[in-house]
Motif scaffolding. Sequence first.
Motif, PDB file in Angstrom:
ATOM      1  N   PRO A  59      -3.072   0.540  -3.148  1.00 42.41           N
ATOM      2  CA  PRO A  59      -3.351  -0.891  -3.304  1.00 42.41           C
ATOM      3  C   PRO A  59      -4.134  -1.229  -4.574  1.00 42.41           C
ATOM      4  CG  PRO A  59      -3.647  -0.266  -1.021  1.00 42.41           C
ATOM      5  CD  PRO A  59      -3.420   1.014  -1.782  1.00 42.41           C
ATOM      6  N   ALA A  60      -4.961  -0.288  -5.045  1.00 48.45           N
ATOM      7  CA  ALA A  60      -5.789  -0.561  -6.218  1.00 48.45           C
ATOM      8  C   ALA A  60      -4.978  -0.702  -7.499  1.00 48.45           C
ATOM      9  CB  ALA A  60      -6.829   0.545  -6.383  1.00 48.45           C
ATOM     10  N   GLY A 159       1.049   2.178   5.529  1.00 43.46           N
ATOM     11  CA  GLY A 159       2.191   1.769   4.720  1.00 43.46           C
ATOM     12  C   GLY A 159       1.826   1.005   3.470  1.00 43.46           C
ATOM     13  N   TRP A 160       0.538   0.965   3.142  1.00 43.34           N
ATOM     14  CA  TRP A 160       0.084   0.177   1.994  1.00 43.34           C
ATOM     15  C   TRP A 160       0.085   1.025   0.721  1.00 43.34           C
ATOM     16  CZ3 TRP A 160      -0.279  -4.913   2.832  1.00 43.34           C
ATOM     17  CH2 TRP A 160      -0.448  -5.340   4.142  1.00 43.34           C
ATOM     18  N   PHE A 161       1.263   1.458   0.331  1.00 47.01           N
ATOM     19  CA  PHE A 161       1.418   2.254  -0.890  1.00 47.01           C
ATOM     20  C   PHE A 161       2.887   2.209  -1.277  1.00 47.01           C
ATOM     21  CE2 PHE A 161       2.949   5.134   2.240  1.00 47.01           C
ATOM     22  CZ  PHE A 161       3.761   6.047   1.604  1.00 47.01           C
ATOM     23  N   ALA A 162       3.198   2.757  -2.446  1.00 43.66           N
ATOM     24  CA  ALA A 162       4.595   2.872  -2.871  1.00 43.66           C
ATOM     25  C   ALA A 162       4.775   4.176  -3.630  1.00 43.66           C
ATOM     26  CB  ALA A 162       4.996   1.690  -3.746  1.00 43.66           C
ATOM     27  N   ILE A 163       5.976   4.726  -3.560  1.00 42.49           N
ATOM     28  CA  ILE A 163       6.329   5.955  -4.274  1.00 42.49           C
ATOM     29  C   ILE A 163       7.015   5.528  -5.556  1.00 42.49           C
ATOM     30  CG2 ILE A 163       7.564   8.151  -4.135  1.00 42.49           C
ATOM     31  CD1 ILE A 163       7.594   7.458  -0.956  1.00 42.49           C
ATOM     32  N   PRO A 215      -5.618   1.418   8.093  1.00 46.41           N
ATOM     33  CA  PRO A 215      -5.642   1.880   6.702  1.00 46.41           C
ATOM     34  C   PRO A 215      -7.030   1.789   6.081  1.00 46.41           C
ATOM     35  CG  PRO A 215      -4.782  -0.352   6.810  1.00 46.41           C
ATOM     36  CD  PRO A 215      -5.043   0.073   8.233  1.00 46.41           C
ATOM     37  N   SER A 216      -7.275   2.668   5.127  1.00 41.49           N
ATOM     38  CA  SER A 216      -8.542   2.629   4.404  1.00 41.49           C
ATOM     39  C   SER A 216      -8.556   1.535   3.350  1.00 41.49           C
ATOM     40  CB  SER A 216      -8.819   3.979   3.733  1.00 41.49           C
ATOM     41  OG  SER A 216      -7.792   4.301   2.799  1.00 41.49           O
ATOM     42  N   GLN A 217      -7.368   1.133   2.883  1.00 45.05           N
ATOM     43  CA  GLN A 217      -7.226   0.037   1.930  1.00 45.05           C
ATOM     44  C   GLN A 217      -5.952  -0.728   2.282  1.00 45.05           C
ATOM     45  OE1 GLN A 217      -7.371   1.062  -2.370  1.00 45.05           O
ATOM     46  NE2 GLN A 217      -7.786   3.155  -1.707  1.00 45.05           N
TER      47      GLN A 217
END
Length: 271
Positions: A59-60, A159-163, A215-217
């Motif tokens: 997310p950052a 699920g708060w990420f992307a590859i 989620p942590s973020q």
Amino acid sequence: MAASAVNVENVKKLLEDSLLKLGFEVYTLKVGWYNSVLPTKLQLPYPNDSLAVVLLSTPAMFEQAFLPFMEEKGCQGLSDPIDQCVKHCVTSALTQNFPRQKVDVSYDYELLPSRKPKFLAQTAAHVSGAAFYYQQSDVSDQPWANKMFGVCVHPKLGGWFAIRALLVFQDVKMDPEELQPAPPDCVPSREDRIQLLEDFNLRWQDWSYRNIITPSQTYSQKQKDYFATPPAQRPALLRSWGLLPELDDTRSHSPEDHAQFEILGLEPAHQ
């Protein structure tokens, strides 16, 4: 960096030194781990002990890389702004740290002439240990008659990420004895796996699948607003944030002008 000094440990360290502060995560894997779970036509054309790196955005990344990129560099040409940002970050890291290394970079949005993706992003994340790829076959006594697409879950981010990319260092080999890490199984129950796959396949627009674990973020509200905006409308949103120049409504735009502003926002549905 001299070729003789390049090994798995310093590849990972140098990439992390460049990219962690921009909101990315770096995971190493053997090409053979990836190829072993795929049919020949989808395998990577490199020796099994070749070093590959899968790059995730957290997310950052939106605030630490994308918004500064738009402020400083702006959007060039017709391709998607997020894709341009990721490519800029990866290219800068490789140019700075590995100017003489042969590195094959594949991005999540790139396709082969056959229209197949250059790499299977979720498979790469799973075999690297970065995120567990939950598929229909991971559910016993399946309740569905139709196909359900799988989705990766990160052990901290849900699920708060992307590859975003796969990097293959053609001249760097991994230790033959290196053991493949198992991705953390953070959705172990049948009921939760059913919930995850149904949320992802049937309700992905409401973000609920991303919260299958705590989620942590998560994405900031600004980031949610961006990705919730239809791709064709994202240029207008970026203009409202002062990150794209205002359109001059006093002149007549060519078809090419209109095409550019339409295409600027294109991105895969699941970010």
